[in-house]
Write an enzyme that holds these catalytic residues in place. Structure first.
Site, short mmCIF file in Angstrom:
data_model
loop_
_atom_site.label_atom_id
_atom_site.label_comp_id
_atom_site.label_asym_id
_atom_site.label_seq_id
_atom_site.Cartn_x
_atom_site.Cartn_y
_atom_site.Cartn_z
N LYS A 116 0.83 -1.21 0.00
CA LYS A 116 0.00 0.00 0.00
C LYS A 116 0.86 1.26 0.00
CE LYS A 116 -4.22 -1.86 2.06
NZ LYS A 116 -3.87 -3.28 1.92
N LYS A 158 -2.95 1.07 9.36
CA LYS A 158 -3.32 0.08 8.35
C LYS A 158 -2.12 -0.78 7.99
CE LYS A 158 -6.30 1.49 5.21
NZ LYS A 158 -6.91 2.26 4.10
N GLY A 164 -9.18 -6.24 3.41
CA GLY A 164 -10.33 -6.80 4.10
C GLY A 164 -10.47 -6.35 5.54
N GLY A 165 -9.83 -5.22 5.89
CA GLY A 165 -9.95 -4.72 7.25
C GLY A 165 -9.02 -5.36 8.24
N ARG A 292 -6.49 -8.54 -8.05
CA ARG A 292 -7.19 -9.81 -8.20
C ARG A 292 -8.64 -9.53 -8.56
NH1 ARG A 292 -10.19 -9.16 -3.73
NH2 ARG A 292 -9.21 -8.36 -1.84
#
Length: 677
Positions: A116, A158, A164-165, A292
């Site tokens: 990220k 993060k 997905g958290g 994906r």
């Protein structure tokens, strides 16, 4: 085109990929763990191979074993689905080294966008806006704490390799930063094997809007419009729709162009998704890229008419993209909801167990993607998603109406699900008006124990339960088998009425307890009519009702020409009724036993002495020792299960008598973890 593909996944996405492969005359190969040997994706494949033990680390995450199976069976390509190894560059490299095509992006693009931090830096170079924050290489606590002060609170921690958290924490003030940082790192390491984190300013009431892209190896790259995924729990999406009501045509084009620029800068090929945050002033910021196929890809398929899996396969086979940007115009409106085996009233705690019955809604514009059927088990090892329910309508109001109706004709028994929550969302005025953001559930108090409470039970739920219990020839004063017994009958016609059971004179009575209130239902044959019954709830006036039923648990109550449908199933000492999108769990009233009478009433304080594991998992943190004094709601132990952390907290001020497990221990659901004084 390929002749044989190995699907390196399980559940609904494996089933979904295999469906397109069958249409394209491509043979499919399934892999499975011990827990999945009888799973739907195994049954639907042309070949199936055992891959290892139930934990994902010993099966679906074993690159060496998957490559070995692919070589053994002669698969030319591997589709990773989503989750597991789908965004693992080492898996892409292993496929390439083995001479097997990976159906996804090149290794370099995946590695770049999988970070990220690196993805944000690339987005800046592609002239795309990003959220202010810290994404530096220094990861020590002091550096991150100082960076947090510069970013300002509230902020988000993060996981750099996350999604997905998982590995995400919201921090409101500096005093909570270090504890939340430690939790984010633990969860990131458990889920992704990488504890690197970054910080972001928390945007208030943001919308989550993502852009689907497709690119081939010939330099063609387009976007397929957007999906809004703002309604989330635990930072994971549960409702997705397209198009977004927040986007104007100009903003849609601007975001789509930004997504294409970033993808081209990354050298991206195949399907992928650029995720953005949209603030209240409709300014957008690049968030991350998912390299994906997305869980919510059916939403895009419904509004564009394109089979994204088919295009993935064509692109991986080296064919040029057959869609031009001008063709990728959405039509109508689509909404997807994720049906999970979890309890929204208990912090979305996963609900493990066997699916005893799964009634899927049917009708125009309704699609159900699932890898689960009745008899399958929801285990501790994998994500608890049961199915994705997708609806399509000519416009948003039509899609919402179809979603509401589909949820009211969907029933899952055997585990708790989030169906009532999804129904509450679909019928909420704010949702109908499109006033959605990532804090939607909290703002409207749709979760937690209070949200799940119904003040009164519908009369029809009581009648459906009573008819079911009587018709099934089960004495309501004795426990059901616990295996979802349905009415036993020879004729499968659902319009068959009560049949062999007839009672003239005194009514047959059943008693139920719902939310501490007791209800008595009496049923007796109505004089002069073999197909009508006289029913009475408590001391209310009796009314004539006829009843039809079938072996899938469907109960139809008829009052003249008016009728109501419900699904009913017995479970232990309860009768469960699915009615209009809600599940009502009715405890059958028992006569007191000698044992219960002599034992007497339990002191509530005694019932809380032993704190148990809410589900099977691994103890990752023990914060207390024997003899420690603790305060109410203090976190004592942290349990990791299904790649998420769950806390065991003190129910009151007191003292720890004994901690039964050390960090790293694996415990079963219900196991005693802490004993309190």
């Amino acid at each position: 085109m390929f002749t044989k593909i190995l699907v390196a996944n399980r559940g609904e996405i494996a089933v979904r990929i295999m469906a397109t492969c069958r249409e394209m005359s491509i043979r499919t190969v399934a892999i499975y763990s011990e827990a999945d040997q009888h799973a739907m994706h195994v049954q639907q494949a042309d070949e199936a191979y055992a891959i290892g033990a139930s934990p994902a680390a010993q099966s679906y995450l074993r690159i060496d074993k998957i490559i070995e199976v692919a070589r053994k069976c002669g698969a030319e390509a591997i589709h990773p689905g989503y989750g597991f190894l789908s965004e693992n560059p080492a898996f892409v490299a292993a496929c390439e080294q083995a001479g097997i095509v990976f159906i996804g992006p090149p290794e370099a693009a995946m590695r770049l966008m999988g970070s990220k931090i690196a993805a944000k830096q690339l987005a800046v170079s592609a002239d795309a806006p990003v959220i202010p924050g810290y994404n530096g290489e220094q990861q020590d606590d002091e550096t991150l704490a100082r960076a947090a002060e510069r970013v300002g609170y509230p902020l988000l921690i993060k996981a750099s390799a996350g999604g997905g958290g998982k590995g995400m924490r919201e921090v409101q003030e500096a005093s909570a930063f270090r504890e939340q940082l430690a939790g984010a790192r633990r969860e990131a390491l458990a889920a992704f094997g990488d504890g690197t984190v970054f910080l972001e300013r928390l945007i208030q009431q943001p919308r989550h809007v993502e852009i689907q892209i497709l690119g081939d190896s010939h330099g063609n790259l387009i976007h397929l419009s957007e999906r809004e995924c703002s309604i989330q729990r635990r930072h994971q999406k549960i409702v997705e729709e397209s198009p977004s009501v927040a986007l104007t045509p100009a903003l849609r084009a601007e975001m789509g162009a930004a997504a294409v620029r970033i993808a081209k800068a990354a050298g991206y090929v195949n399907a992928g998704t650029m995720e953005f945050i949209l603030d209240r002033e409709r300014r957008f910021y690049f968030l991350e890229m998912n390299t994906r196929l997305q869980v919510e890809h059916p939403v895009t398929e419904m509004v564009t008419g394109f089979d994204l899996v088919r295009h993935q396969l064509l692109i991986a086979a080296g064919e040029p993209l057959s869609i031009a940007q001008a063709q990728a115009q959405p039509r109508g409106h689509a909404i997807e909801v994720r049906l999970y085996a979890e309890d929204p009233e208990q912090g979305f705690l996963p609900s493990t167990g066997t699916i005893t019955s799964f009634v899927k809604p049917r009708g125009p514009g309704i699609r159900v993607d699932s890898g689960i059927t009745a008899g399958d088990e929801i285990t501790q090892y994998y994500d608890p998603m049961i199915a994705k329910l997708i609806v399509y309508g000519e416009d948003r109001p039509a899609a919402i109406a179809r979603l509401r109706d589909a949820l009211e004709h969907c029933a899952v028994f055997g585990v708790k699900t989030n169906t009532p929550l999804l129904h509450s969302i679909a019928t909420h005025p704010a949702f109908r008006e499109g006033l959605t953001h990532t804090g939607f559930l909290d703002e409207h108090r749709l979760t937690g124990a209070d949200a799940g409470q119904q003040s009164a039970i519908p009369r029809d739920a009581l009648l459906a339960a009573a008819f079911y219990d009587i018709i099934s020839n089960t004495d309501p004063h004795h426990a059901h088998s616990g295996h979802g017994m349905s009415p036993q009958r020879a004729d499968q016609n659902p319009w068959q009425t009560l049949g062999p059971w007839r009672m003239i004179g005194e009514a047959r009575q059943v008693r139920y307890v719902f939310q501490d209130n007791e209800y008595r239902v009496g049923i007796s044959a109505a004089a002069g009519n073999d197909n009508v019954w006289s029913v009475q709830v408590e001391n209310e006036t009796a009314e004539p009702v006829s009843c039809a039923f079938s072996n899938d648990g469907l109960v139809i109550l008829r009052r003249g020409a008016s009728q109501t449908q419900a699904y009913v199933q017995g479970s232990g000492d309860e009768t469960h009724v699915a009615l209009r999108g809600r599940i009502y769990r009715l405890a059958r009233r028992h006569a007191p036993t000698i044992e219960a009478a002599t034992r007497g009433k339990i002191n509530p304080g005694e019932a809380q002495k032993t704190l148990t594991a809410p589900m099977a998992g691994t103890i990752v943190k023990v914060n207390v020792h024997d003899g420690d004094s603790v305060e109410q709601r203090q976190v004592l132990v942290i349990l990791s299960a299904m790649k998420m952390e769950h806390t065991i907290a003190a129910p009151y001020n007191g003292k720890v008598r004994h901690v039964f497990y050390q960090e790293g221990a694996v415990v079963q659901g219900g196991a005693a973890v802490v004993e309190m004084e």
